[in-house]
Design an enzyme around this catalytic site. Sequence first.
Site, mmCIF file in Angstrom:
data_model
loop_
_atom_site.group_PDB
_atom_site.id
_atom_site.type_symbol
_atom_site.label_atom_id
_atom_site.label_comp_id
_atom_site.label_asym_id
_atom_site.label_seq_id
_atom_site.Cartn_x
_atom_site.Cartn_y
_atom_site.Cartn_z
ATOM 1 N N HIS A 1 0.797 -1.214 0.000
ATOM 2 C CA HIS A 1 0.000 0.000 0.000
ATOM 3 C C HIS A 1 0.831 1.265 0.000
ATOM 4 C CE1 HIS A 1 -3.395 2.440 -0.323
ATOM 5 N NE2 HIS A 1 -2.763 3.265 0.473
ATOM 6 N N TYR B 1 2.119 5.512 -2.255
ATOM 7 C CA TYR B 1 2.324 6.899 -1.831
ATOM 8 C C TYR B 1 3.741 7.362 -2.094
ATOM 9 C CZ TYR B 1 -2.329 6.558 -0.366
ATOM 10 O OH TYR B 1 -3.678 6.377 -0.404
ATOM 11 N N HIS C 1 -7.572 0.435 -12.764
ATOM 12 C CA HIS C 1 -7.502 1.454 -11.709
ATOM 13 C C HIS C 1 -6.080 1.956 -11.503
ATOM 14 C CE1 HIS C 1 -7.827 3.448 -7.860
ATOM 15 N NE2 HIS C 1 -6.906 2.628 -7.394
ATOM 16 N N PHE C 2 -5.122 1.039 -11.336
ATOM 17 C CA PHE C 2 -3.799 1.574 -11.000
ATOM 18 C C PHE C 2 -3.089 2.150 -12.215
ATOM 19 C CE2 PHE C 2 -2.508 -3.027 -11.130
ATOM 20 C CZ PHE C 2 -1.541 -2.952 -12.122
ATOM 21 N N HIS C 3 -3.485 1.730 -13.417
ATOM 22 C CA HIS C 3 -2.906 2.423 -14.571
ATOM 23 C C HIS C 3 -3.424 3.853 -14.660
ATOM 24 C CE1 HIS C 3 -1.413 -1.502 -15.786
ATOM 25 N NE2 HIS C 3 -0.590 -0.868 -16.593
ATOM 26 N N ARG D 1 -7.490 -10.903 -13.999
ATOM 27 C CA ARG D 1 -6.262 -10.239 -14.439
ATOM 28 C C ARG D 1 -5.146 -11.246 -14.659
ATOM 29 N NH1 ARG D 1 -3.838 -7.192 -9.123
ATOM 30 N NH2 ARG D 1 -2.130 -6.753 -10.558
ATOM 31 N N ARG D 2 -4.086 -10.769 -15.255
ATOM 32 C CA ARG D 2 -2.838 -11.522 -15.406
ATOM 33 C C ARG D 2 -2.996 -12.788 -16.229
ATOM 34 N NH1 ARG D 2 -0.095 -11.004 -9.443
ATOM 35 N NH2 ARG D 2 0.832 -8.999 -9.884
#
Lengths: 189, 540
Positions: B215, B219, B366-368, B429-430
């Site tokens: 996580h 940041y 989302h993370f892209h 995914r993956r």
Amino acid sequence: MSAQDTHGSASAEVAARVERRWATIAVIIIVVMAGLAAFAGIHRATMPQPRVETIDPSRIHLSGEFVESNLGSVLEASGAVTVRAIGQQYSFTPACILVPADTPITLRATSADVVHGILIQGTNVNTMLVPGYISEQLMRFTRTGDYLMPCQEFCSFGHEGMWGKVKVIDKTEFANRAKGGGRLSCVGQ
Amino acid sequence: MLVNRKLILAHFWLAFAVFGIALTLGAWQMFIRSPIGTWLSNPELYYRSLTAHGTVMGYVFPTLVAMGFGYAISESALQQRLVGVRWAWAGFWLIVIGSVMAVIPIALGRASVLYTFYPPLIGNVFYYLGVVLVVVGSWIWVALMSINLRVWRKANPGAPVPLAMFANVAGSYLWAWTAVGAALELLLQIIPVAAGLKATIDAGLARVFFSWTLHAIVYFWLMPTYIAYYTIVPRAIGGRVYSDSMARISFILFLVVAMPIGMHHTFADPQVGAGFKFIHSAFTALVALPTLLTVFTICASVEIAARVRGGRGMFGWIRALPWDNPMMLALAFSFVMLGFGGAGGLINMSYQLDASIHNTQWITGHFHLIFGGAIVIMYFAIAYDLWPHLTGRELIDVRLMRTQLWLWFIGMIVTTFPWHWVGILGMPRRMAYFDFGDPAIAPQALSVTLSAIGGFVLLASGIMFIVILARGMRAPQTDAGPYRFALAVHEPKTVPVALNTHALWVALMIGLTLTNYGYPILNLALSSGTSVPAVYVGAQ
Ligand code: HEM
Ligand SMILES: [Cu+2]
Ligand SMILES: [Cu+2]
């Protein structure tokens, strides 16, 4: 001309006030969100599995809850159904899970080798299978039909081929099939 | 005063070179698993590529950007020559050696474990050792940031630490501590098994260790972007930072609340009980706070710039903004993507909603959007802004810069929106391959095709970015002057000790991690019978 003209104690006060207001709103948003999650968890019983259960994956084929003959769906005396399954590179056993509609179902599953995942498309049934641990998930289907059940975590080179299936049938039909006892599945149907 | 420009340029160039390679792999992955790609006869190649793409984009690229930017901040914000330049080069070379060491087994198909490792799948030991070297190299940077700040403090007792440096050091501490989770996993669990010293491993414990890193690492990726929001954007568009202390509070909050929440990545896992999942999910809600504060402060700072330029009215000021300035454009795109990505993040963090998208393509989408979009577009802006100061040459092609940013934004939206959608449809995914001929999967074909097209737009934008920087190395020379950071509306003359030092907050970060992770980790580590046989990749 610069931002100099915004200087001065009066503007500083305004700035501090606006800022405080925004911070308060932000805090309220967060408290409400956390509260909603807690409420939904308790009230709608959508909570993660409460207990951690362990199991020795090198022995699951030999004895205990996850021996081959015990895998599949079983109708309990209470009318609920328990499904036991395992994941291994690169398939699920049973490869086709048979369950009744409108019935509380407990899925109990584990992995025989690496980390896998069970995801039933079109539902929110979704859990990891971690070797050494038993995953338990409650589910209930309202619609009969076939659902795809892919493995959702990379489990080495055959991961893309690891797709199982869930077949949801009418409640009474399931009860009829369960009459003979034993473990039900829809493999080969 | 940027003295060690070579050092900083070396970090940025290496970062963007590996980024270019990984971006190409990403576009290939997207294409090959889409309906317009042809079936890859050897799916194993996909997982090699995915391991390389994830390892570079997750570990190597952002770390190098943070390091290069950190050195630039230290020299220019503190106006002090970097102390420990030799050590800095040592850190750089450790990263070079580590990356090469990791990439060889990946290319040979001996380490296709993906960047998340997830034992009991075990790859070649040199892959993990390479990752460890990259992290050790970055820890040298952490130490140097701390030392340089200390040297400056001695020379300027009691003076307010410049905001950019305060944030930079906070980010470096966050990274040092969040990397400890994966380091423990690698050193105590994985490497002994990969080296053949042990044959079993606790997969559940490994996932908990990894969540410690997983996580807060986001940041760390985000830090350079946030530092740019606060300390570069207002200066570049002719405004001021609305509130210096709010900025400091945001960075402190990241330091404190980013850490003790990682177990939201184990919501669907059987080895963590419901209690700790709940605690971590409640803390997760808190981490939205620094971002909400940032959105406010940055919008206010931008409004100041607009009003200084003569903007008027409730919303009319938006038109007065310098839209032809690449920094302005990058900020706007970044905020739009942050908004959509943040809304998606609220879904991920709630246990109930997460169940329907956990480990689906929604997550990759989302993370892209957040990382590849909102964060990386500001990395571009940082490079454009710093480049003339590093090379002593002007970046002339402002139009090309704007086109590049536009393409990245459009490409990201076209790629990630359908990517989210197929995730909602339950696409896992993956996976190297999908049978779009299956009637149950066919409805996803169009969306996946759109994503693949978006991927090529991103690739084009990435190439343009590298071309712009390369051309900048040969442009006519100019004197860009000293590198400056934005001033606050009310420049602080004194800052309360709590907002000027990190010790208290670091102690809180460590304390909260121990309370939120200590018990679950000890419990798993001490319980016997949960270690399982390792499964070696490529050993069949
Ligand atoms: C051309 C643009 C890009 C495309 C088309 C692309 C595509 C992909 C694809 C297809 C995956 C694998 C998803 C899966 O199989 O489940 C992936 C994973 C990933 N990508 Fe990208 N990507 C791009 C850019 C980026 C950028 C800019 C970043 C971050 C800086 C990034 C970071 C990652 C990470 C961390 C993973 C996870 C790897 C894993 O799950 O093991 N990507 N990307
Ligand atoms: Cu799998
Ligand atoms: Cu997280």
